[in-house]
Write an enzyme that holds these catalytic residues in place. Structure first.
Site, PDB file in Angstrom:
ATOM      1  N   HIS A  12       0.871  -1.179   0.000  1.00 43.01           N
ATOM      2  CA  HIS A  12       0.000   0.000   0.000  1.00 43.01           C
ATOM      3  C   HIS A  12       0.914   1.237   0.000  1.00 43.01           C
ATOM      4  CE1 HIS A  12      -2.764   2.958   1.878  1.00 43.01           C
ATOM      5  NE2 HIS A  12      -3.743   2.187   1.480  1.00 43.01           N
ATOM      6  N   ASP A  68       2.735  -4.708   8.189  1.00 47.43           N
ATOM      7  CA  ASP A  68       1.527  -3.917   7.976  1.00 47.43           C
ATOM      8  C   ASP A  68       0.334  -4.873   8.119  1.00 47.43           C
ATOM      9  OD1 ASP A  68      -0.724  -2.768   6.879  1.00 47.43           O
ATOM     10  OD2 ASP A  68       0.291  -1.928   5.133  1.00 47.43           O
ATOM     11  N   GLN A 104      -4.738  -5.364   6.759  1.00 51.80           N
ATOM     12  CA  GLN A 104      -5.684  -6.317   6.147  1.00 51.80           C
ATOM     13  C   GLN A 104      -5.613  -7.702   6.779  1.00 51.80           C
ATOM     14  OE1 GLN A 104      -7.990  -5.329   4.211  1.00 51.80           O
ATOM     15  NE2 GLN A 104      -7.215  -3.351   3.552  1.00 51.80           N
ATOM     16  N   LYS A 141     -10.873  -0.708  10.222  1.00 49.18           N
ATOM     17  CA  LYS A 141     -10.976  -1.880   9.349  1.00 49.18           C
ATOM     18  C   LYS A 141     -11.388  -3.122  10.128  1.00 49.18           C
ATOM     19  CE  LYS A 141      -7.503  -0.194   6.083  1.00 49.18           C
ATOM     20  NZ  LYS A 141      -8.274   0.208   4.900  1.00 49.18           N
ATOM     21  N   CYS A 149      -4.674   2.441  -3.823  1.00 49.08           N
ATOM     22  CA  CYS A 149      -3.452   2.960  -3.158  1.00 49.08           C
ATOM     23  C   CYS A 149      -2.271   2.008  -3.353  1.00 49.08           C
ATOM     24  CB  CYS A 149      -3.668   3.205  -1.673  1.00 49.08           C
ATOM     25  SG  CYS A 149      -4.864   4.480  -1.344  1.00 49.08           S
TER      26      CYS A 149
HETATM   27  N1  PLP Z   1      -1.922  -0.863   4.511  1.00 48.15           N
HETATM   28  C1  PLP Z   1      -2.849  -1.604   3.875  1.00 48.15           C
HETATM   29  C2  PLP Z   1      -2.489  -2.965   3.384  1.00 48.15           C
HETATM   30  C3  PLP Z   1      -4.132  -1.081   3.682  1.00 48.15           C
HETATM   31  O1  PLP Z   1      -5.053  -1.810   3.049  1.00 48.15           O
HETATM   32  C4  PLP Z   1      -4.427   0.221   4.164  1.00 48.15           C
HETATM   33  C5  PLP Z   1      -5.743   0.819   3.923  1.00 48.15           C
HETATM   34  O2  PLP Z   1      -6.454   0.460   3.009  1.00 48.15           O
HETATM   35  C6  PLP Z   1      -3.431   0.925   4.838  1.00 48.15           C
HETATM   36  C7  PLP Z   1      -2.195   0.362   4.985  1.00 48.15           C
HETATM   37  C8  PLP Z   1      -3.681   2.289   5.390  1.00 48.15           C
HETATM   38  O3  PLP Z   1      -4.632   2.220   6.405  1.00 48.15           O
HETATM   39  P1  PLP Z   1      -5.236   3.558   7.038  1.00 48.15           P
HETATM   40  O4  PLP Z   1      -5.732   4.376   5.895  1.00 48.15           O
HETATM   41  O5  PLP Z   1      -6.322   3.065   7.936  1.00 48.15           O
HETATM   42  O6  PLP Z   1      -4.139   4.222   7.781  1.00 48.15           O
END
Ligand code: PLP
Length: 408
Positions: free
Chosen positions: A125, A202, A205, A228, A367
């Site tokens: 991401h 990270d 997900q 999430k 993203c």
């Molecule tokens: N990392 C992953 C794999 C994600 O799917 C997301 C959000 O879709 C993020 C990071 C960023 O999360 P947040 O926008 O809640 O900070």
């Protein structure tokens, strides 16, 4: 069999009863972007605002002490959820993005200099790419990228080859938000540790879909977002091993993160407060803890089984559609996220027309522009599942896609 107790939970989510464009009930399949919130979470937060609200950690008065108790109890709930050793290792942030930025910035400042390297992957991401690129700008570090196979799995042989004497940290996603790939994070951590390199996972997900035990994974940092996992927006977590958190500098300056302040010299508070400058979102931490209680009461094993069943069913049903292409690995390594493309129908058209049928999916690059480039596409349609989704909703999606296809 496992689906029944979970499906009955739909009543806990009032928004699922919404009529959109005259269609009922709403088929909400954008859970990887954010999940809906059960009443229990919203009510706990309302209750706190109505009956407990006061700033935490600072007041001797009744309400402040009550609010502080709730806030710190929430930290303990998160600790148990991740099986961290201590609440000192649980830092509240605004979400995964802030957690990753915190590590990139503070770890970078303490341990990296020009020419040092961070290992990321091709399926990250943007939050796990750009945070490190900011350090590239500031410190002159380099990003090394683990490639992926055509079916969206990390090429582990190439990962191993990326380590050298300049490797300082590995920062990799547990589950891809586009491909649904579940990465072998235990192996990733083991290999990094053989090179004495720490690992940030990270978990945006993975935390909503599977049991995560940070001690078992062995990771040094783990980031996730409350919204999430059925919790409120604006709250997230960074887990960090105490040995690392002790050695890296604070992220932001302000109240709460200090021990003593003078114009000559300031000393910092103990963990985890050293990383929590300013008034925390103490109502959101209550909401997050409620969401984790909610998930625990159902059981992550049951949620995972239900979502795996749903994902397998959806992959099989979707493949019945003419011109269907599903990105990512086969079902064994595939989590509750399915990115797809139908013939040459633009993903935006598909998403917009599905919306008119009362079906919410995600469209675009999710993203993850470097991943899109690797796949040779601009974007996909993405359906992603949560504990309240059903096979009937998958059927509605397949029927909806068929109807849209017929229009082209
Ligand atoms: N990392 C992953 C794999 C994600 O799917 C997301 C959000 O879709 C993020 C990071 C960023 O999360 P947040 O926008 O809640 O900070």
């Amino acid at each position: 069999m496992q689906t029944m107790p979970i499906i009955q939970k739909r009543d806990d989510f009032p928004i699922l009863q919404k009529v959109i464009y005259g269609k009922y009930p709403l088929v909400y399949l954008d859970n990887a972007a954010t999940t809906q919130k059960p009443r229990q979470v919203v009510e706990a937060m309302t209750e706190e605002y109505y009956n407990v609200n006061a700033n935490v950690h600072r007041g001797v008065h009744f309400l402040s002490q009550k609010a502080t108790e709730l806030h710190e109890a929430s930290r303990e709930t998160v600790r148990r959820f991740l099986n961290a050793r201590s609440t000192s290792e649980i830092i509240f942030t605004r979400g995964t993005t802030e957690s990753i930025n915190l590590v990139a910035s503070c770890f970078g400042q303490a341990f990296m200099k020009a020419g040092d390297e961070v290992i990321v992957s091709e399926m990250e991401h943007h939050s796990n790419i750009v945070s490190w690129q900011l350090m590239q700008e500031r410190l002159g570090i380099r990003l090394r990228v683990v490639p992926i196979t055509d079916d969206g799995r990390l090429v582990m042989d190439e990962y191993v080859k990326l380590f050298n004497e300049r490797t300082r940290i590995v920062s990799i996603t547990h589950v891809s938000n586009v491909l649904g790939t579940v990465n072998p994070v235990k192996d990733i951590v083991r290999i990094a540790h053989e090179h004495n390199v720490p690992v940030l996972i990270d978990g945006a997900q993975s935390s909503p879909h599977m049991k995560v035990d940070v001690q078992e994974l062995g990771c040094d940092f783990y980031a996730f977002s409350g919204h999430k996992i059925y919790g409120p927006t604006g709250i997230g977590v960074l887990y960090g091993k105490e040995e690392w958190l002790d050695r890296i500098p604070p992220y932001m300056g302000g109240g709460e993160m200090i021990k003593n302040v003078s114009f000559e010299r300031t000393t910092f508070n103990a963990l985890p407060y050293k990383f929590e400058a300013g008034t925390p979102d103490y109502v959101a931490t209550t909401g997050l803890a409620k969401a984790l209680d909610y998930v625990n009461a159902i059981g992550l094993d049951a949620i995972e089984a239900h979502e795996r069943d749903l994902t397998a069913y959806a992959m099989q049903r979707l493949m019945e559609v003419d011109g269907m292409h599903i990105y990512g690995p086969g079902i064994e390594e595939h989590d509750a996220v399915i990115s797809f493309q139908v013939g040459n129908i633009h993903h935006l058209d598909m998403g917009t027309l599905l919306d008119r049928l009362g079906i919410a999916v995600r469209t675009g690059h999710h993203c993850a522009e470097p991943l899109m480039r690797r796949l040779g596409i601009e974007g996909t349609c993405r359906a992603s599942f949560a504990l309240y989704n059903t096979r009937e909703e998958v059927d509605a999606l397949v029927e909806g896609i068929r109807r849209v296809s017929q229009m082209f």
